[in-house]
Motif scaffolding. Structure first.
Motif, PDB file in Angstrom:
ATOM      1  N   GLN A 191       0.814  -1.210   0.000  1.00 55.55           N
ATOM      2  CA  GLN A 191       0.000   0.000   0.000  1.00 55.55           C
ATOM      3  C   GLN A 191       0.850   1.263   0.000  1.00 55.55           C
ATOM      4  O   GLN A 191       0.519   2.237  -0.684  1.00 55.55           O
TER       5      GLN A 191
ATOM      6  N   ARG B  98       3.633   1.642  -1.407  1.00 58.52           N
ATOM      7  CA  ARG B  98       4.152   1.816  -2.763  1.00 58.52           C
ATOM      8  C   ARG B  98       3.046   2.089  -3.794  1.00 58.52           C
ATOM      9  O   ARG B  98       3.315   2.317  -4.957  1.00 58.52           O
ATOM     10  N   GLY B  99       1.806   2.044  -3.351  1.00 61.41           N
ATOM     11  CA  GLY B  99       0.688   2.387  -4.232  1.00 61.41           C
ATOM     12  C   GLY B  99       0.292   1.298  -5.206  1.00 61.41           C
ATOM     13  O   GLY B  99      -0.390   1.583  -6.192  1.00 61.41           O
TER      14      GLY B  99
ATOM     15  N   THR C 204      -1.810  -1.970  -6.455  1.00 63.67           N
ATOM     16  CA  THR C 204      -3.011  -2.753  -6.203  1.00 63.67           C
ATOM     17  C   THR C 204      -2.560  -4.189  -5.973  1.00 63.67           C
ATOM     18  O   THR C 204      -1.411  -4.558  -6.269  1.00 63.67           O
TER      19      THR C 204
END
Length: 67
Positions: free
Chosen positions: A12, A14-15, A17
């Motif tokens: 999360q 690191r963004g 999905t």
């Protein structure tokens, strides 16, 4: 903190999905979901792959002593 929680937090931060991270690690996203929920335990090579994908030291994904 358990291994799965640490993996989810690293993903999360690191963004990524779930699907994006699973593709980087070369596993199915349901496998990654099970890892993050601590339903399965990662093998050492898988833990290394996750750490590499998230650019974190492998030891940072290991569970805390009290877990």
């Amino acid at each position: 903190m358990k291994c799965g929680s640490k993996m989810r937090l690293a993903r999360q931060v690191r963004g990524f999905t779930l699907e994006e991270a699973a593709e980087l690690i070369n596993i199915h996203f349901t496998t990654l979901a099970k890892l993050e929920l601590d339903q399965i335990t990662p093998s050492v090579p898988m833990l290394m792959d996750v750490a590499k994908a998230y650019d974190v030291p492998p030891a940072s994904l290991l569970p805390d002593e009290e877990d």
